[in-house]
Scaffold this motif. Structure first.
Motif, PDB file in Angstrom:
ATOM      1  N   LEU A 128      -6.809   3.382   9.649  1.00 45.65           N
ATOM      2  CA  LEU A 128      -5.404   3.642   9.334  1.00 45.65           C
ATOM      3  C   LEU A 128      -4.816   2.508   8.495  1.00 45.65           C
ATOM      4  N   LEU A 129      -5.093   1.285   8.893  1.00 48.34           N
ATOM      5  CA  LEU A 129      -4.574   0.140   8.149  1.00 48.34           C
ATOM      6  C   LEU A 129      -5.152   0.100   6.731  1.00 48.34           C
ATOM      7  N   SER A 130      -6.436   0.434   6.593  1.00 48.45           N
ATOM      8  CA  SER A 130      -7.051   0.475   5.253  1.00 48.45           C
ATOM      9  C   SER A 130      -6.380   1.525   4.380  1.00 48.45           C
ATOM     10  N   VAL A 131      -6.054   2.667   4.963  1.00 43.08           N
ATOM     11  CA  VAL A 131      -5.377   3.724   4.210  1.00 43.08           C
ATOM     12  C   VAL A 131      -4.009   3.240   3.750  1.00 43.08           C
ATOM     13  N   PHE A 132      -3.307   2.541   4.621  1.00 40.43           N
ATOM     14  CA  PHE A 132      -2.001   1.982   4.240  1.00 40.43           C
ATOM     15  C   PHE A 132      -2.162   1.019   3.075  1.00 40.43           C
ATOM     16  N   MET A 133      -3.160   0.151   3.166  1.00 41.58           N
ATOM     17  CA  MET A 133      -3.340  -0.867   2.138  1.00 41.58           C
ATOM     18  C   MET A 133      -3.733  -0.230   0.794  1.00 41.58           C
ATOM     19  N   ARG A 134      -4.593   0.795   0.827  1.00 38.50           N
ATOM     20  CA  ARG A 134      -4.977   1.475  -0.418  1.00 38.50           C
ATOM     21  C   ARG A 134      -3.796   2.230  -1.029  1.00 38.50           C
ATOM     22  N   SER A 135      -2.888   2.683  -0.194  1.00 40.44           N
ATOM     23  CA  SER A 135      -1.734   3.440  -0.693  1.00 40.44           C
ATOM     24  C   SER A 135      -0.655   2.531  -1.268  1.00 40.44           C
ATOM     25  N   ASP A 136      -0.707   1.258  -0.941  1.00 34.58           N
ATOM     26  CA  ASP A 136       0.264   0.288  -1.460  1.00 34.58           C
ATOM     27  C   ASP A 136      -0.205  -0.142  -2.853  1.00 34.58           C
ATOM     28  N   ARG A 137       0.151   0.639  -3.857  1.00 29.53           N
ATOM     29  CA  ARG A 137      -0.367   0.439  -5.215  1.00 29.53           C
ATOM     30  C   ARG A 137       0.014  -0.910  -5.815  1.00 29.53           C
ATOM     31  N   ASP A 138       1.219  -1.377  -5.548  1.00 24.91           N
ATOM     32  CA  ASP A 138       1.639  -2.652  -6.142  1.00 24.91           C
ATOM     33  C   ASP A 138       1.281  -3.853  -5.256  1.00 24.91           C
ATOM     34  N   GLU A 139       0.593  -3.601  -4.155  1.00 26.20           N
ATOM     35  CA  GLU A 139       0.072  -4.638  -3.256  1.00 26.20           C
ATOM     36  C   GLU A 139       1.128  -5.629  -2.787  1.00 26.20           C
ATOM     37  N   ASP A 140       2.324  -5.108  -2.510  1.00 26.73           N
ATOM     38  CA  ASP A 140       3.384  -5.974  -1.995  1.00 26.73           C
ATOM     39  C   ASP A 140       3.589  -5.812  -0.484  1.00 26.73           C
ATOM     40  N   TYR A 141       2.662  -5.100   0.167  1.00 28.91           N
ATOM     41  CA  TYR A 141       2.710  -4.828   1.606  1.00 28.91           C
ATOM     42  C   TYR A 141       3.943  -4.034   2.015  1.00 28.91           C
ATOM     43  N   ILE A 142       4.511  -3.322   1.071  1.00 23.36           N
ATOM     44  CA  ILE A 142       5.648  -2.437   1.321  1.00 23.36           C
ATOM     45  C   ILE A 142       5.261  -1.067   0.764  1.00 23.36           C
ATOM     46  N   ILE A 143       5.356  -0.050   1.605  1.00 23.15           N
ATOM     47  CA  ILE A 143       5.128   1.309   1.125  1.00 23.15           C
ATOM     48  C   ILE A 143       6.442   1.795   0.533  1.00 23.15           C
ATOM     49  N   ASP A 144       6.473   1.831  -0.779  1.00 23.29           N
ATOM     50  CA  ASP A 144       7.670   2.257  -1.503  1.00 23.29           C
ATOM     51  C   ASP A 144       7.797   3.782  -1.420  1.00 23.29           C
ATOM     52  N   PRO A 145       9.001   4.314  -1.638  1.00 24.70           N
ATOM     53  CA  PRO A 145       9.203   5.769  -1.552  1.00 24.70           C
ATOM     54  C   PRO A 145       8.233   6.576  -2.412  1.00 24.70           C
ATOM     55  N   GLU A 146       7.889   6.060  -3.576  1.00 27.00           N
ATOM     56  CA  GLU A 146       6.968   6.795  -4.449  1.00 27.00           C
ATOM     57  C   GLU A 146       5.514   6.719  -3.961  1.00 27.00           C
ATOM     58  N   GLU A 147       5.227   5.873  -2.972  1.00 29.53           N
ATOM     59  CA  GLU A 147       3.876   5.740  -2.426  1.00 29.53           C
ATOM     60  C   GLU A 147       3.678   6.552  -1.141  1.00 29.53           C
ATOM     61  N   VAL A 148       4.761   7.045  -0.587  1.00 30.92           N
ATOM     62  CA  VAL A 148       4.702   7.713   0.720  1.00 30.92           C
ATOM     63  C   VAL A 148       3.879   8.995   0.679  1.00 30.92           C
ATOM     64  N   ASN A 149       4.102   9.838  -0.314  1.00 28.22           N
ATOM     65  CA  ASN A 149       3.383  11.115  -0.366  1.00 28.22           C
ATOM     66  C   ASN A 149       1.874  10.926  -0.476  1.00 28.22           C
ATOM     67  N   GLN A 150       1.450   9.960  -1.268  1.00 31.78           N
ATOM     68  CA  GLN A 150       0.016   9.667  -1.381  1.00 31.78           C
ATOM     69  C   GLN A 150      -0.523   9.169  -0.039  1.00 31.78           C
ATOM     70  N   LEU A 151       0.246   8.339   0.624  1.00 29.31           N
ATOM     71  CA  LEU A 151      -0.159   7.839   1.937  1.00 29.31           C
ATOM     72  C   LEU A 151      -0.309   8.998   2.922  1.00 29.31           C
ATOM     73  N   ILE A 152       0.632   9.897   2.948  1.00 24.64           N
ATOM     74  CA  ILE A 152       0.564  11.045   3.857  1.00 24.64           C
ATOM     75  C   ILE A 152      -0.658  11.908   3.535  1.00 24.64           C
ATOM     76  N   TYR A 153      -0.913  12.115   2.260  1.00 20.60           N
ATOM     77  CA  TYR A 153      -2.101  12.876   1.862  1.00 20.60           C
ATOM     78  C   TYR A 153      -3.365  12.212   2.413  1.00 20.60           C
ATOM     79  N   ARG A 154      -3.456  10.910   2.273  1.00 21.87           N
ATOM     80  CA  ARG A 154      -4.639  10.181   2.762  1.00 21.87           C
ATOM     81  C   ARG A 154      -4.721  10.224   4.287  1.00 21.87           C
ATOM     82  N   LEU A 155      -3.586  10.083   4.949  1.00 20.38           N
ATOM     83  CA  LEU A 155      -3.591  10.141   6.415  1.00 20.38           C
ATOM     84  C   LEU A 155      -4.056  11.509   6.908  1.00 20.38           C
ATOM     85  N   ASN A 156      -3.646  12.549   6.217  1.00 16.25           N
ATOM     86  CA  ASN A 156      -4.069  13.901   6.600  1.00 16.25           C
ATOM     87  C   ASN A 156      -5.562  14.115   6.419  1.00 16.25           C
TER      88      ASN A 156
END
Length: 153
Positions: free
Chosen positions: A83-111
Protein backbone atom coordinates in the motif's frame (compact mmCIF):
# COMPACT_ATOMS: atom_id res chain seq x y z
CA UNK A 1 -46.87 -12.60 60.30
CA UNK A 2 -48.65 -12.39 56.95
CA UNK A 3 -45.94 -10.08 55.65
CA UNK A 4 -43.23 -12.56 56.67
CA UNK A 5 -45.12 -15.37 54.96
CA UNK A 6 -45.40 -13.29 51.77
CA UNK A 7 -41.67 -12.50 51.87
CA UNK A 8 -40.86 -16.19 52.31
CA UNK A 9 -43.14 -17.12 49.40
CA UNK A 10 -41.47 -14.49 47.27
CA UNK A 11 -38.02 -15.83 48.17
CA UNK A 12 -39.16 -19.39 47.44
CA UNK A 13 -40.40 -18.22 44.05
CA UNK A 14 -37.09 -16.51 43.28
CA UNK A 15 -35.13 -19.58 44.39
CA UNK A 16 -37.35 -21.84 42.30
CA UNK A 17 -36.70 -19.65 39.24
CA UNK A 18 -32.96 -19.61 39.97
CA UNK A 19 -32.99 -23.37 40.47
CA UNK A 20 -34.71 -23.81 37.12
CA UNK A 21 -32.07 -21.68 35.39
CA UNK A 22 -29.27 -23.60 37.11
CA UNK A 23 -30.77 -26.95 36.09
CA UNK A 24 -30.96 -25.76 32.49
CA UNK A 25 -27.33 -24.61 32.58
CA UNK A 26 -26.30 -27.88 34.21
CA UNK A 27 -28.00 -29.89 31.43
CA UNK A 28 -26.27 -27.74 28.80
CA UNK A 29 -22.89 -28.17 30.51
CA UNK A 30 -23.43 -31.92 30.78
CA UNK A 31 -24.10 -32.11 27.03
CA UNK A 32 -20.96 -30.05 26.34
CA UNK A 33 -18.94 -32.26 28.67
CA UNK A 34 -20.15 -35.35 26.84
CA UNK A 35 -19.25 -33.79 23.48
CA UNK A 36 -15.77 -32.99 24.80
CA UNK A 37 -15.34 -36.54 26.07
CA UNK A 38 -16.39 -37.89 22.68
CA UNK A 39 -13.95 -35.53 20.96
CA UNK A 40 -11.16 -36.57 23.32
CA UNK A 41 -11.93 -40.21 22.69
CA UNK A 42 -11.84 -39.66 18.94
CA UNK A 43 -8.55 -37.78 19.21
CA UNK A 44 -7.08 -40.57 21.31
CA UNK A 45 -8.13 -43.17 18.71
CA UNK A 46 -6.63 -41.09 15.91
CA UNK A 47 -3.43 -40.51 17.84
CA UNK A 48 -3.12 -44.21 18.72
CA UNK A 49 -3.54 -45.18 15.09
CA UNK A 50 -0.82 -42.72 14.11
CA UNK A 51 1.44 -43.54 17.02
CA UNK A 52 1.36 -40.16 18.79
CA UNK A 53 -0.19 -39.07 22.04
CA UNK A 54 -2.98 -36.54 22.40
CA UNK A 55 -0.57 -34.24 24.23
CA UNK A 56 1.78 -34.27 21.25
CA UNK A 57 -1.14 -33.69 18.92
CA UNK A 58 -2.25 -30.70 21.01
CA UNK A 59 1.33 -29.38 21.03
CA UNK A 60 1.45 -29.65 17.25
CA UNK A 61 -1.86 -27.82 16.90
CA UNK A 62 -0.58 -25.04 19.17
CA UNK A 63 2.65 -24.81 17.18
CA UNK A 64 0.72 -24.63 13.91
CA UNK A 65 -1.44 -21.88 15.40
CA UNK A 66 1.68 -19.88 16.29
CA UNK A 67 3.07 -20.39 12.79
CA UNK A 68 -0.24 -19.32 11.27
CA UNK A 69 -0.28 -16.16 13.42
CA UNK A 70 3.27 -15.39 12.33
CA UNK A 71 2.34 -15.87 8.68
CA UNK A 72 -0.69 -13.60 9.16
CA UNK A 73 1.47 -10.86 10.69
CA UNK A 74 3.99 -11.20 7.85
CA UNK A 75 1.21 -11.03 5.26
CA UNK A 76 -0.25 -7.91 6.84
CA UNK A 77 3.19 -6.29 6.86
CA UNK A 78 3.66 -7.10 3.17
CA UNK A 79 0.25 -5.67 2.31
CA UNK A 80 1.01 -2.50 4.29
CA UNK A 81 4.31 -2.20 2.45
CA UNK A 82 2.54 -2.69 -0.89
CA UNK A 83 0.00 0.00 0.00
CA UNK A 84 2.77 2.43 0.90
CA UNK A 85 4.60 1.63 -2.36
CA UNK A 86 1.43 2.37 -4.31
CA UNK A 87 1.12 5.71 -2.53
CA UNK A 88 4.72 6.57 -3.30
CA UNK A 89 4.41 5.62 -7.00
CA UNK A 90 1.25 7.72 -7.27
CA UNK A 91 3.02 10.79 -5.86
CA UNK A 92 4.32 11.97 -9.25
CA UNK A 93 6.08 15.09 -8.00
CA UNK A 94 7.63 13.15 -5.07
CA UNK A 95 6.67 15.73 -2.47
CA UNK A 96 5.02 13.12 -0.20
CA UNK A 97 1.68 14.83 -0.76
CA UNK A 98 -1.04 13.21 -2.85
CA UNK A 99 -2.32 16.18 -4.80
CA UNK A 100 -5.93 16.26 -6.08
CA UNK A 101 -4.78 15.42 -9.61
CA UNK A 102 -2.95 12.32 -8.27
CA UNK A 103 -5.89 10.86 -6.35
CA UNK A 104 -7.66 9.12 -9.24
CA UNK A 105 -4.48 7.34 -10.32
CA UNK A 106 -3.89 6.28 -6.73
CA UNK A 107 -7.41 4.88 -6.45
CA UNK A 108 -6.96 3.00 -9.72
CA UNK A 109 -3.75 1.44 -8.39
CA UNK A 110 -5.33 0.61 -5.03
CA UNK A 111 -8.19 -1.16 -6.79
CA UNK A 112 -5.67 -3.33 -8.64
CA UNK A 113 -4.09 -4.76 -5.46
CA UNK A 114 -5.26 -8.36 -5.01
CA UNK A 115 -6.96 -9.23 -1.70
CA UNK A 116 -7.23 -5.57 -0.64
CA UNK A 117 -10.56 -3.79 -0.64
CA UNK A 118 -11.21 -0.27 0.47
CA UNK A 119 -14.05 2.18 0.93
CA UNK A 120 -13.39 4.87 -1.66
CA UNK A 121 -15.61 7.46 0.02
CA UNK A 122 -13.94 7.03 3.40
CA UNK A 123 -10.56 6.94 1.68
CA UNK A 124 -11.12 10.25 -0.11
CA UNK A 125 -12.42 11.88 3.06
CA UNK A 126 -9.50 10.64 5.19
CA UNK A 127 -6.91 11.60 2.57
CA UNK A 128 -8.40 15.09 2.35
CA UNK A 129 -8.45 15.36 6.15
CA UNK A 130 -4.72 14.55 6.23
CA UNK A 131 -4.10 17.17 3.54
CA UNK A 132 -2.88 14.47 1.17
CA UNK A 133 0.17 13.93 3.39
CA UNK A 134 1.36 10.40 2.62
CA UNK A 135 3.16 9.85 5.91
CA UNK A 136 0.33 11.13 8.09
CA UNK A 137 -2.17 9.02 6.18
CA UNK A 138 0.06 5.94 6.31
CA UNK A 139 0.75 6.26 10.03
CA UNK A 140 -2.90 6.71 10.85
CA UNK A 141 -4.70 4.48 8.35
CA UNK A 142 -2.19 1.91 7.09
CA UNK A 143 0.28 1.23 9.89
CA UNK A 144 -1.88 2.41 12.79
CA UNK A 145 -4.35 0.33 14.72
CA UNK A 146 -7.23 2.58 13.69
CA UNK A 147 -10.32 0.52 12.86
CA UNK A 148 -11.70 3.09 10.45
CA UNK A 149 -12.99 0.67 7.85
CA UNK A 150 -11.04 2.16 4.94
CA UNK A 151 -8.93 -0.89 4.11
CA UNK A 152 -9.74 -4.54 4.54
CA UNK A 153 -7.14 -7.22 3.89
Amino acid sequence: MRELTNQLREEVGEMTASNSVLKSQNRRLSKNTQKLKNTQSTLEKISESQGITVDKLVDQVNEYRKIQESIQIDLQSRIQQTLLSVFMRSDRDEDYIIDPEEVNQLIYRLNSIPSVTFDETKFRKALKKEGGDVMKFANKHIHGKTKNGIFQF
